[in-house]
Design a protein around this motif. Structure first.
Motif, PDB file in Angstrom:
ATOM      1  N   SER A  61      19.292  -3.951 -33.038  1.00 39.85           N
ATOM      2  CA  SER A  61      20.082  -4.842 -33.642  1.00 39.85           C
ATOM      3  C   SER A  61      19.570  -4.998 -35.117  1.00 39.85           C
ATOM      4  N   VAL A  64      16.463 -11.009 -37.449  1.00 41.10           N
ATOM      5  CA  VAL A  64      15.490 -11.861 -37.728  1.00 41.10           C
ATOM      6  C   VAL A  64      14.326 -12.743 -37.273  1.00 41.10           C
ATOM      7  N   THR A  68      19.429 -10.280 -32.624  1.00 45.31           N
ATOM      8  CA  THR A  68      20.112 -10.940 -33.949  1.00 45.31           C
ATOM      9  C   THR A  68      21.652  -9.876 -32.705  1.00 45.31           C
ATOM     10  N   GLN A  79      13.980  -5.902 -39.947  1.00 50.32           N
ATOM     11  CA  GLN A  79      14.203  -7.742 -39.758  1.00 50.32           C
ATOM     12  C   GLN A  79      14.092  -7.206 -41.422  1.00 50.32           C
ATOM     13  N   THR A  84      21.177 -16.727 -41.364  1.00 46.75           N
ATOM     14  CA  THR A  84      22.333 -16.279 -40.587  1.00 46.75           C
ATOM     15  C   THR A  84      22.948 -17.854 -40.539  1.00 46.75           C
ATOM     16  N   ARG A  88      22.385 -18.823 -35.248  1.00 47.27           N
ATOM     17  CA  ARG A  88      21.480 -17.842 -35.393  1.00 47.27           C
ATOM     18  C   ARG A  88      21.348 -16.659 -34.798  1.00 47.27           C
ATOM     19  N   GLU A  89      22.509 -16.194 -33.814  1.00 47.22           N
ATOM     20  CA  GLU A  89      23.362 -14.835 -33.520  1.00 47.22           C
ATOM     21  C   GLU A  89      23.514 -13.436 -34.457  1.00 47.22           C
ATOM     22  N   ASN A  90      23.895 -14.380 -35.446  1.00 44.92           N
ATOM     23  CA  ASN A  90      24.478 -13.535 -36.671  1.00 44.92           C
ATOM     24  C   ASN A  90      24.360 -13.736 -37.864  1.00 44.92           C
ATOM     25  N   VAL A  91      24.582 -13.030 -38.274  1.00 51.95           N
ATOM     26  CA  VAL A  91      24.482 -13.143 -40.260  1.00 51.95           C
ATOM     27  C   VAL A  91      25.473 -13.129 -41.110  1.00 51.95           C
TER      28      VAL A  91
END
Length: 187
Positions: A61, A64, A68, A79, A84, A88-91
């Motif tokens: 994954s 960040v 994520t 990295q 995000t 904060r789990e997606n961008v």
């Protein structure tokens, strides 16, 4: 810059060969910030005389500063300081800063191939870690620039080993100069 991170018991006793590259991003307030993108190959069998062998990850994954929910379809970790969403789990894939980070990562992948080659570590296993399946990197996908840059490098630069023997000095060839032998089993 290249570093070898120590063994990680959670990842089956693997070490990490970490590459990083600077990238300058401009914030919404107009200020420029010097940051870094990184990639890490998992390395097994690290010894005093041997840096080890790169082994592809089955899943990775985007990181960040923490993992994520975004799969990269790469056989290594990447990295960077991606922007995000609030959770904060997606961008934000379309964010210009994130797109610049992906392009910088693509260059870092090709630079890492050069380092691995110079240090006797560029093997078929490394190639299996690379983004080489067009189906996994759609044209509008966030990581497509990494796929395209790696594909171009493999076509034009001598990164393909001419032997699968991991223990001998290998020659390398660019994809445009490669020939694949085929046998015709007619019985």
């Amino acid at each position: 810059r290249v570093t070898l991170e120590p063994l990680d018991a959670e990842m089956g006793g693997a070490a990490w060969l970490v590459f990083d590259r600077p990238v300058t991003l401009q914030a919404d307030d107009g200020k420029s910030y010097d940051l870094r993108v990184e990639l890490a190959f998992r390395v097994k069998s690290v010894g005093a005389e041997d840096l080890g062998r790169v082994t592809p990850l089955r899943q990775s994954s985007l990181v960040v500063f923490f993992p994520t929910a975004i799969p990269t379809n790469l056989g290594f970790l990447i990295q960077g300081p991606y922007r995000t969403t609030p959770a904060r789990e997606n961008v934000r894939a379309g964010d210009p800063s994130n797109q610049k980070l992906v392009r910088a990562t693509a260059e870092l992948v090709v630079q890492s191939l050069g380092w691995l080659k110079e240090n006797g570590m560029l093997t078929v296993s490394v190639l299996e870690s690379l983004p080489i399946s067009r189906d996994q990197f759609p044209t509008d996908g966030m990581f497509r620039p990494i796929f395209e840059r790696v594909l171009n490098a493999i076509r034009t630069e001598a990164f393909l080993p001419t032997s699968t023997d991991e223990n001998r000095n290998r020659d390398f060839v660019a994809g445009i100069d490669a020939k694949i032998g085929v046998t015709n089993n007619m019985t």
